[in-house]
Write a protein that holds these residues in place. Sequence first.
Motif, mmCIF file in Angstrom:
data_model
loop_
_atom_site.group_PDB
_atom_site.id
_atom_site.type_symbol
_atom_site.label_atom_id
_atom_site.label_comp_id
_atom_site.label_asym_id
_atom_site.label_seq_id
_atom_site.Cartn_x
_atom_site.Cartn_y
_atom_site.Cartn_z
ATOM 1 N N TYR A 1 0.817 -1.217 0.000
ATOM 2 C CA TYR A 1 0.000 0.000 0.000
ATOM 3 C C TYR A 1 0.849 1.264 0.000
ATOM 4 O O TYR A 1 0.356 2.354 0.297
ATOM 5 C CB TYR A 1 -0.976 -0.028 1.179
ATOM 6 N N GLY A 2 2.136 1.117 -0.316
ATOM 7 C CA GLY A 2 2.991 2.269 -0.543
ATOM 8 C C GLY A 2 3.551 2.932 0.696
ATOM 9 O O GLY A 2 4.052 4.060 0.624
ATOM 10 N N VAL A 3 3.510 2.247 1.831
ATOM 11 C CA VAL A 3 4.083 2.784 3.066
ATOM 12 C C VAL A 3 5.237 1.887 3.516
ATOM 13 O O VAL A 3 5.490 0.836 2.940
ATOM 14 C CB VAL A 3 3.018 2.886 4.178
ATOM 15 N N LYS A 4 5.912 2.305 4.576
ATOM 16 C CA LYS A 4 7.052 1.554 5.077
ATOM 17 C C LYS A 4 6.636 0.602 6.194
ATOM 18 O O LYS A 4 5.709 0.886 6.959
ATOM 19 C CB LYS A 4 8.124 2.507 5.590
ATOM 20 N N ALA A 5 7.345 -0.516 6.276
ATOM 21 C CA ALA A 5 7.070 -1.519 7.306
ATOM 22 C C ALA A 5 8.367 -1.892 8.012
ATOM 23 O O ALA A 5 9.457 -1.808 7.436
ATOM 24 C CB ALA A 5 6.427 -2.759 6.693
ATOM 25 N N PHE A 6 8.216 -2.311 9.250
ATOM 26 C CA PHE A 6 9.353 -2.752 10.064
ATOM 27 C C PHE A 6 8.872 -3.894 10.935
ATOM 28 O O PHE A 6 7.755 -3.850 11.459
ATOM 29 C CB PHE A 6 9.847 -1.591 10.933
ATOM 30 N N LYS A 7 9.678 -4.941 11.079
ATOM 31 C CA LYS A 7 9.273 -6.061 11.914
ATOM 32 C C LYS A 7 10.352 -6.389 12.929
ATOM 33 O O LYS A 7 11.547 -6.212 12.669
ATOM 34 C CB LYS A 7 8.948 -7.300 11.079
ATOM 35 N N SER A 8 9.908 -6.878 14.091
ATOM 36 C CA SER A 8 10.833 -7.245 15.153
ATOM 37 C C SER A 8 10.322 -8.493 15.852
ATOM 38 O O SER A 8 9.196 -8.517 16.352
ATOM 39 C CB SER A 8 10.959 -6.105 16.171
ATOM 40 N N ALA A 9 11.153 -9.531 15.870
ATOM 41 C CA ALA A 9 10.820 -10.753 16.601
ATOM 42 C C ALA A 9 11.311 -10.593 18.035
ATOM 43 O O ALA A 9 12.522 -10.520 18.282
ATOM 44 C CB ALA A 9 11.478 -11.963 15.940
ATOM 45 N N THR A 10 10.375 -10.517 18.980
ATOM 46 C CA THR A 10 10.746 -10.271 20.369
ATOM 47 C C THR A 10 9.649 -10.757 21.294
ATOM 48 O O THR A 10 8.485 -10.882 20.892
ATOM 49 C CB THR A 10 11.009 -8.767 20.594
ATOM 50 N N ASP A 11 10.012 -11.036 22.524
ATOM 51 C CA ASP A 11 9.063 -11.476 23.540
ATOM 52 C C ASP A 11 8.691 -10.279 24.399
ATOM 53 O O ASP A 11 9.485 -9.815 25.215
ATOM 54 C CB ASP A 11 9.691 -12.577 24.402
ATOM 55 N N VAL A 12 7.480 -9.753 24.209
ATOM 56 C CA VAL A 12 7.077 -8.526 24.900
ATOM 57 C C VAL A 12 6.717 -8.753 26.364
ATOM 58 O O VAL A 12 6.361 -7.803 27.063
ATOM 59 C CB VAL A 12 5.909 -7.836 24.173
ATOM 60 N N SER A 13 6.817 -9.980 26.839
ATOM 61 C CA SER A 13 6.597 -10.214 28.266
ATOM 62 C C SER A 13 7.804 -9.781 29.097
ATOM 63 O O SER A 13 7.737 -9.746 30.326
ATOM 64 C CB SER A 13 6.286 -11.691 28.537
ATOM 65 N N ASP A 14 8.906 -9.432 28.431
ATOM 66 C CA ASP A 14 10.130 -9.003 29.099
ATOM 67 C C ASP A 14 10.293 -7.486 28.954
ATOM 68 O O ASP A 14 10.238 -6.954 27.843
ATOM 69 C CB ASP A 14 11.337 -9.718 28.488
ATOM 70 N N VAL A 15 10.499 -6.807 30.060
ATOM 71 C CA VAL A 15 10.540 -5.346 30.042
ATOM 72 C C VAL A 15 11.688 -4.814 29.190
ATOM 73 O O VAL A 15 11.516 -3.804 28.472
ATOM 74 C CB VAL A 15 10.614 -4.782 31.480
ATOM 75 N N GLU A 16 12.840 -5.443 29.231
ATOM 76 C CA GLU A 16 13.971 -4.962 28.444
ATOM 77 C C GLU A 16 13.706 -5.095 26.949
ATOM 78 O O GLU A 16 14.105 -4.241 26.155
ATOM 79 C CB GLU A 16 15.256 -5.700 28.834
ATOM 80 N N ASN A 17 13.024 -6.162 26.566
ATOM 81 C CA ASN A 17 12.651 -6.316 25.159
ATOM 82 C C ASN A 17 11.708 -5.206 24.716
ATOM 83 O O ASN A 17 11.814 -4.690 23.590
ATOM 84 C CB ASN A 17 11.982 -7.671 24.930
ATOM 85 N N CYS A 18 10.788 -4.843 25.585
ATOM 86 C CA CYS A 18 9.831 -3.773 25.259
ATOM 87 C C CYS A 18 10.553 -2.443 25.103
ATOM 88 O O CYS A 18 10.274 -1.671 24.172
ATOM 89 C CB CYS A 18 8.760 -3.681 26.339
#
Length: 291
Positions: free
Chosen positions: A95-112
């Motif tokens: 759709y002509g916009v930019k995307a970014f992906k991150s594989a991470t476990d959001v249950s961990d505060v440092e990852n967030c």
Amino acid sequence: MAEDKFEKIDEQVDPQEQGRQPGFEKDMSPEPIYDDKDYKGAGKLEGKVALITGGDSGIGRAVAIAFAKEGANVAIAYLDEHEDAEKTVKEIESYGVKAFKSATDVSDVENCNQLVVDVISEFGQLNVLVNNAGKQFPQDDFLNISPDQLMETFTTNIFSMFYLSQAAIPHMQKGDSIINTSSVTAYRGSSELIDYSATKGAITTFTRSLSQSLSDKGIRVNSVAPGPIWTPLIPASFDAGKVGEHGGDTPMERRGQPSEVAPAYVYFASKDSTYVTGQAIHVNGGDFISS
């Protein structure tokens, strides 16, 4: 998209189960409807950057695509469903916009904390945070809910919302928004999803309380409370028999599709809802009617 199209697809659900949280969309049959081709963007989110947890599939994927249609650049976070995430990125970029992906476990505060740092590094801003990641582990007997299960459910479903909101808010400005995914179970309960329902009840109260805390900053906080939606969480949680019956007991007598939920998130993310905060939209086929 005509309702009879949803009904026709709903009749074709094959017996299936995955037995692994949070599930893979690529293994579902039929594939959920994540992009309503009848939905036309109107530039409501142009110039915005959104971060969506659980954005690889299900409701998260549908929201990411709807946001992209409205002109937003979109970052998605996911656990380890790499194939699903890559497909979502391609759909966003189509759709002509930019995307970014991150594989991470959001249950961990440092990852967030790192996730938000990465999004700011990639896009230079963050305007919409969608706290959508979640897990559920059905138990017929309340006594079988172990301390480990309880901790995993709470750290993923509600603790992550605290962590990510705390990390994101310093980068947000007046007019920005936080949208939390709650559930119909927060309002009517569920005898086999007691810990999950408890987290969703906490999310509802978290939404109301945080909205009051951030009102002076002009940052709106709302929630969407879906009912039975055809997402990977369903075959990942229940046996094949329950999967086949999923959504059949609603007044509309069918499960919902992710694309039917996504517009509620667009509403909360856009200027359409400038006078709305601390509220919930119920998208559940009439399964629960809020007072």
